[in-house]
Design a protein around this motif. Sequence first.
Motif, PDB file in Angstrom:
ATOM      1  N   ARG A 172      24.275  29.115  15.413  1.00  0.00           N
ATOM      2  CA  ARG A 172      24.518  30.024  17.237  1.00  0.00           C
ATOM      3  C   ARG A 172      24.430  31.009  16.529  1.00  0.00           C
ATOM      4  NH1 ARG A 172      23.263  26.324  18.977  1.00  0.00           N
ATOM      5  NH2 ARG A 172      24.230  24.784  20.821  1.00  0.00           N
ATOM      6  N   ASN A 194      17.898  27.504  25.006  1.00  0.00           N
ATOM      7  CA  ASN A 194      19.152  27.882  25.240  1.00  0.00           C
ATOM      8  C   ASN A 194      19.399  29.403  25.001  1.00  0.00           C
ATOM      9  OD1 ASN A 194      21.894  29.667  24.188  1.00  0.00           O
ATOM     10  ND2 ASN A 194      22.097  28.593  21.936  1.00  0.00           N
ATOM     11  N   PRO A 217      21.192  31.629  21.148  1.00  0.00           N
ATOM     12  CA  PRO A 217      20.403  31.333  20.120  1.00  0.00           C
ATOM     13  C   PRO A 217      20.057  31.932  18.779  1.00  0.00           C
ATOM     14  CG  PRO A 217      18.732  32.429  21.786  1.00  0.00           C
ATOM     15  CD  PRO A 217      20.655  32.161  22.160  1.00  0.00           C
TER      16      PRO A 217
END
Length: 590
Positions: free
Chosen positions: A365, A520, A524
Amino acid sequence: MDGASGCTKSPLWFGLNCFKLPSATVDSYNLSAAQNISFNEEKNGSFQAHLSEAETHYHEFVVRVLFIAIFLSFACGPTLEVRDGDSLVIKAVNNARYNVTLHWHGIRQLRNPWADGPDRVTQCPIQPGRSYTYRFTIENQEGTLWWHAHSRWLRATVYGALIIHPKLGSPYPFPMPRSEIPILLGEWWDRNPMDVLKLADFTGAAPNISDAYTINGQPGDLYRCSKQGTVRFPVGSGETILLRVINSALNQELFFGVANHRLTVVAVDAAYTKPFTTSVIMIAPGQTTDVLLTADQTPGHYYMAARAYNTANAPFDNTTTTAILEYKTAPPRNAKKGKQSTPIFPRLPGFNDTNSAIAFTSRLRSPSRVKVPLQIDESLFFAVGLGLINCTNPNSPRCQGPNGTRFAASMNNVSFVLPTRNSLMQAYYQGQPGVFTTDFPPVPPVKFDYTGNVSRGLWQPVKATKLYKLKFGARVQIVLQDTSIVSVEDHPMHLHGYHFAVIGAGFGNFNPRTDPAKFNLIDPPYRNTIGTPPGGWVAIRFEADNPGIWFMHCHLDSHLNWGLAMAFLVENGVGELQSVQPPPLDLPRC
């Protein structure tokens, strides 16, 4: 036979010194009979953090053919260390017998495709006896990248780390490590890789697999004759070090770990991540992963190791490369009853453990909310995978692929053919017709069950040189869909000139009605190389804010050679700052 080791000194294709070394020293090595492409840094503008906010680094790289004895030389080139905002001027002199180019993998090269390097895409190759100077500036990038040859299989030995430190006064977004170590994972053959490729080109069959993997150029303890060259990294108890891991292998994704030590992931592909801790990483060719390691174990000797993650139904190199993490206060390895104590070995997943690979990549992430394009101007769907070219004479020596065919690979059924008369970028800039077309299909010409039982009528791609045109500033989404033609496989796809947000991935066929709901769009990860899950899909987004022609291809070089590639032509925008800069005067001609 070597009396000390009991090993035959077979000639091996091995190359590239990882330390900065004058060529005279290289020439003084005890040399044997194998030809090697080698890079030696003749002149170095050194990395000096105290001089100024931004610097220009001058280097001269000389490509040469060396004859190197077994396991005596590092097979990687000099590490380039710069800061965000610095400029590089690198003169590449080709004293070898092959055409060569250099690619600065992950550098965005804003408005400057002339410095990007892929052969016949942004430049014609540097021919033997000629030179070309790459000039570029690092703009708003920091972290671990790398450089490598981008001419057929020369990348097997021509590569090195490219480390971008933050600007002065800008700290890392994680605790400052005591030291930093580039870890280059490589792959080598016991013969000239160019001959391996030449044979595969002739027969149409898959190329021979490699004979070893390497860590910083050395295979390590588990291979015959290589124990004395095993790389060792000293560390003090309690110290935290930053490992900058780079997969420089030609054709293989790899699992990597360090025995009994946890790895805290802090960046991938020169983009910071939310830190998370793992015992193993999966890293594809072209990718980089930065991890923090704290020496918090009993002082001793611990293996770091890498071995294959293989997703295709095909032969692969099933060996393991090692280096050793050595605590400075550990007893000598030969202190136990006069015998060598064996370092502890890490637990690595099995070669086909896709669950472990996905568990790792799914945890990536960005550190905070990022700006992802929400409104899409270009929604593209690329089916990627292998294929087979039918032969009129299946019994021909040139048709030794499955059932008398030749291997191929494609995107949207187009098997990419590099031009010969000129590079794509030069032809575009010069207005030369007939080199390429701009009709690359935005979706597969035929819709089918991509991961199911595909009709044999869809296995043969069309060979062509097709580009896809994008307007400057276009907001782009690409879904990369693996296919089951020949075999499903994780294809690490690299996009030159850009980094992109990886917004989603899954197994099976992408469903445009239901899968976007799981994207996402908050945090991301950003990457420049991303794998398609085997028998699955991955979705990426970026803004086309860098004009020029930019290659997109599988970073498994056997697949690139078979045509698993395409290129984007991003048009100029408005004004000088949105337009490609003029080409340098010394740009090579075909």
